[in-house]
Design a protein around this motif. Sequence first.
Motif, PDB file in Angstrom:
ATOM      1  N   GLN A  81      25.716 -10.548  21.913  1.00 42.17           N
ATOM      2  CA  GLN A  81      24.626  -9.658  21.527  1.00 42.17           C
ATOM      3  C   GLN A  81      24.924  -9.112  20.137  1.00 42.17           C
ATOM      4  OE1 GLN A  81      21.849  -8.939  23.570  1.00 42.17           O
ATOM      5  NE2 GLN A  81      22.708 -10.630  24.776  1.00 42.17           N
ATOM      6  N   VAL A  82      23.963  -9.262  19.198  1.00 33.02           N
ATOM      7  CA  VAL A  82      24.243  -8.894  17.818  1.00 33.02           C
ATOM      8  C   VAL A  82      23.081  -8.128  17.194  1.00 33.02           C
ATOM      9  CG1 VAL A  82      25.815 -10.822  17.371  1.00 33.02           C
ATOM     10  CG2 VAL A  82      23.358 -11.110  16.955  1.00 33.02           C
ATOM     11  N   SER A 132      27.016 -11.373   8.462  1.00 30.08           N
ATOM     12  CA  SER A 132      25.654 -10.828   8.418  1.00 30.08           C
ATOM     13  C   SER A 132      25.163 -10.356   9.775  1.00 30.08           C
ATOM     14  CB  SER A 132      24.689 -11.884   7.855  1.00 30.08           C
ATOM     15  OG  SER A 132      25.155 -12.358   6.607  1.00 30.08           O
ATOM     16  N   THR A 133      26.086 -10.193  10.713  1.00 32.99           N
ATOM     17  CA  THR A 133      25.760  -9.655  12.025  1.00 32.99           C
ATOM     18  C   THR A 133      26.821  -8.639  12.434  1.00 32.99           C
ATOM     19  OG1 THR A 133      26.975 -11.391  13.188  1.00 32.99           O
ATOM     20  CG2 THR A 133      24.617 -11.783  12.798  1.00 32.99           C
ATOM     21  N   THR A 134      26.432  -7.769  13.351  1.00 33.42           N
ATOM     22  CA  THR A 134      27.351  -6.795  13.938  1.00 33.42           C
ATOM     23  C   THR A 134      27.174  -6.864  15.450  1.00 33.42           C
ATOM     24  OG1 THR A 134      27.123  -5.327  12.021  1.00 33.42           O
ATOM     25  CG2 THR A 134      27.994  -4.354  14.053  1.00 33.42           C
ATOM     26  N   ARG A 135      28.273  -6.898  16.191  1.00 34.73           N
ATOM     27  CA  ARG A 135      28.176  -6.941  17.646  1.00 34.73           C
ATOM     28  C   ARG A 135      27.472  -5.684  18.167  1.00 34.73           C
ATOM     29  NH1 ARG A 135      32.086 -10.103  20.316  1.00 34.73           N
ATOM     30  NH2 ARG A 135      32.473 -11.979  19.058  1.00 34.73           N
ATOM     31  N   ARG A 136      26.562  -5.891  19.093  1.00 27.87           N
ATOM     32  CA  ARG A 136      25.892  -4.752  19.739  1.00 27.87           C
ATOM     33  C   ARG A 136      26.610  -4.426  21.037  1.00 27.87           C
ATOM     34  NH1 ARG A 136      21.878  -3.663  23.736  1.00 27.87           N
ATOM     35  NH2 ARG A 136      21.541  -5.884  24.155  1.00 27.87           N
ATOM     36  N   PRO A 137      27.161  -3.210  21.164  1.00 22.63           N
ATOM     37  CA  PRO A 137      27.792  -2.823  22.429  1.00 22.63           C
ATOM     38  C   PRO A 137      26.753  -2.778  23.549  1.00 22.63           C
ATOM     39  CG  PRO A 137      28.392  -1.319  20.649  1.00 22.63           C
ATOM     40  CD  PRO A 137      27.274  -2.168  20.135  1.00 22.63           C
ATOM     41  N   CYS A 138      27.187  -3.066  24.755  1.00 25.51           N
ATOM     42  CA  CYS A 138      26.258  -3.126  25.879  1.00 25.51           C
ATOM     43  C   CYS A 138      25.635  -1.770  26.189  1.00 25.51           C
ATOM     44  CB  CYS A 138      26.961  -3.689  27.112  1.00 25.51           C
ATOM     45  SG  CYS A 138      28.359  -2.700  27.689  1.00 25.51           S
ATOM     46  N   ASP A 139      26.276  -0.673  25.759  1.00 32.68           N
ATOM     47  CA  ASP A 139      25.731   0.653  26.045  1.00 32.68           C
ATOM     48  C   ASP A 139      24.796   1.163  24.947  1.00 32.68           C
ATOM     49  OD1 ASP A 139      27.681   0.999  24.116  1.00 32.68           O
ATOM     50  OD2 ASP A 139      28.583   2.781  25.040  1.00 32.68           O
ATOM     51  N   ASP A 143      16.317  -0.274  21.209  1.00 31.96           N
ATOM     52  CA  ASP A 143      15.531   0.536  20.284  1.00 31.96           C
ATOM     53  C   ASP A 143      16.413   1.274  19.297  1.00 31.96           C
ATOM     54  OD1 ASP A 143      13.371  -0.335  21.697  1.00 31.96           O
ATOM     55  OD2 ASP A 143      12.669   1.641  22.318  1.00 31.96           O
ATOM     56  N   SER A 144      17.606   1.669  19.723  1.00 36.78           N
ATOM     57  CA  SER A 144      18.543   2.324  18.807  1.00 36.78           C
ATOM     58  C   SER A 144      19.220   1.300  17.910  1.00 36.78           C
ATOM     59  CB  SER A 144      19.595   3.112  19.599  1.00 36.78           C
ATOM     60  OG  SER A 144      19.000   4.152  20.353  1.00 36.78           O
ATOM     61  N   ALA A 145      19.611   0.173  18.494  1.00 35.22           N
ATOM     62  CA  ALA A 145      20.351  -0.826  17.733  1.00 35.22           C
ATOM     63  C   ALA A 145      19.536  -1.379  16.576  1.00 35.22           C
ATOM     64  CB  ALA A 145      20.787  -1.963  18.668  1.00 35.22           C
ATOM     65  N   VAL A 146      18.232  -1.564  16.764  1.00 37.80           N
ATOM     66  CA  VAL A 146      17.422  -2.162  15.697  1.00 37.80           C
ATOM     67  C   VAL A 146      17.326  -1.240  14.481  1.00 37.80           C
ATOM     68  CG1 VAL A 146      15.110  -1.355  16.358  1.00 37.80           C
ATOM     69  CG2 VAL A 146      15.400  -3.648  15.364  1.00 37.80           C
ATOM     70  N   LEU A 147      17.543   0.056  14.672  1.00 39.41           N
ATOM     71  CA  LEU A 147      17.543   0.982  13.537  1.00 39.41           C
ATOM     72  C   LEU A 147      18.751   0.765  12.631  1.00 39.41           C
ATOM     73  CD1 LEU A 147      16.486   4.306  15.333  1.00 39.41           C
ATOM     74  CD2 LEU A 147      15.024   2.630  14.205  1.00 39.41           C
ATOM     75  N   ARG A 300      26.630   5.905  18.826  1.00 36.68           N
ATOM     76  CA  ARG A 300      27.125   5.809  20.203  1.00 36.68           C
ATOM     77  C   ARG A 300      27.651   7.135  20.718  1.00 36.68           C
ATOM     78  NH1 ARG A 300      31.434   1.364  21.137  1.00 36.68           N
ATOM     79  NH2 ARG A 300      31.000   1.894  23.314  1.00 36.68           N
ATOM     80  N   PHE A 301      28.231   7.947  19.832  1.00 35.22           N
ATOM     81  CA  PHE A 301      28.829   9.203  20.262  1.00 35.22           C
ATOM     82  C   PHE A 301      27.939  10.416  19.985  1.00 35.22           C
ATOM     83  CE2 PHE A 301      32.443   6.335  20.013  1.00 35.22           C
ATOM     84  CZ  PHE A 301      33.040   6.576  21.242  1.00 35.22           C
ATOM     85  N   GLY A 302      26.637  10.154  19.779  1.00 33.69           N
ATOM     86  CA  GLY A 302      25.661  11.225  19.734  1.00 33.69           C
ATOM     87  C   GLY A 302      25.580  11.998  18.448  1.00 33.69           C
ATOM     88  N   ARG A 303      26.144  11.477  17.361  1.00 30.81           N
ATOM     89  CA  ARG A 303      26.119  12.205  16.088  1.00 30.81           C
ATOM     90  C   ARG A 303      24.872  11.901  15.263  1.00 30.81           C
ATOM     91  NH1 ARG A 303      30.758  14.145  14.094  1.00 30.81           N
ATOM     92  NH2 ARG A 303      29.317  15.250  12.718  1.00 30.81           N
TER      93      ARG A 303
END
Length: 342
Positions: A81-82, A132-139, A143-147, A300-303
């Motif tokens: 997942q990227v 040119s990609t970054t791994r997307r963590p499963c958590d 909608d957040s990752a695409v930002l 991920r840590f709410g900042r």
Amino acid sequence: MRALVYHGPAHTSWDTVPDPVIEEATDAVVRVQATTVCGTDLHIRRGDFAEVKPGTVLGHEAVGEVVETGGQVHRLRPGDQVIVSSVSACGDCRECRDARYGQCRGGGGWILGNLINGTQAELVRVPFADHSTTRRPCDLPLDSAVLLAELLPTAYEVGVRNGHVGPGDTVVVVGAGPVGLASAVVARLYSPRRIIVVDLSGARLETAARLGADVAESPGEMLADMAEGPGADVVIEASGDPDGFVLCTRAVRTGGHIATIGTHGRPVTLHLESLWRKNLTISTGQVDTSSTSWLLELMRFGRLPVSALVTHTLALDRMEDAYEVFAHGTGTGALKVVLRRD
């Protein structure tokens, strides 16, 4: 596959096109799970970018699953997942070695949805996939990752970092669209004294206040506010409008910084006759996305409370509807419109 194809100014269509294939050993093919529409895409559809040729699949932001990799891709494998960066980086040229990926001279830079087929499709070929990609963590939700594909790195790198936001600063953000609001959220990390968001839309000013702006007001109110002091330490131009840039020059203090994020499709007048004495720093920039991994951890840590920036979620095959909703954002309330695979 199905994709949004550009046919010339004001003409796009959701068409069936050939599936992408591995063309270079450093490529990957990614199945798009979520993508979005950017203000730059609107400029392309209006015909502001002559380099975008008819027949090009639009889009440069996506999250998805790797389905195939070339022989020289070492960090990815099918099933990963990227987050697909809006900027492609060869990783070898001088600019890439200096983390200036937006200026890549090895065949990268902003090419997706510009010089090659982009991400507003069911599948996308990603050049230089290792870089040119970054791994997307499963958590991390889609909608957040695409930002993180472009919006948040742009807000940080081109706005907050180029503007040298620091503790105790007064920061003015001109334009309460998605990138302006994201800039206000990211600027808060640097403990400014005040963040003032300026826009003509009352609804967007209300959103700015909900996202933590200290003041959200009209241009006239902001100028009256600034008249009581030396002006803003940092002004971030996120409107992409010539009048917005002029407003920035009126709001900034002597010795201050103007960081220009907005994509300008029309000429902008630089009034040096009134600015030369002010010792200003004016910066522009193509995002590099070198900050994506750092911003991902903050999210991920709410900042980085940016979930409110996603106002509309549509199915991937409603791409043309998404453009209309986004293009009329002041009326529809749209900020980021995310399109997901069913």
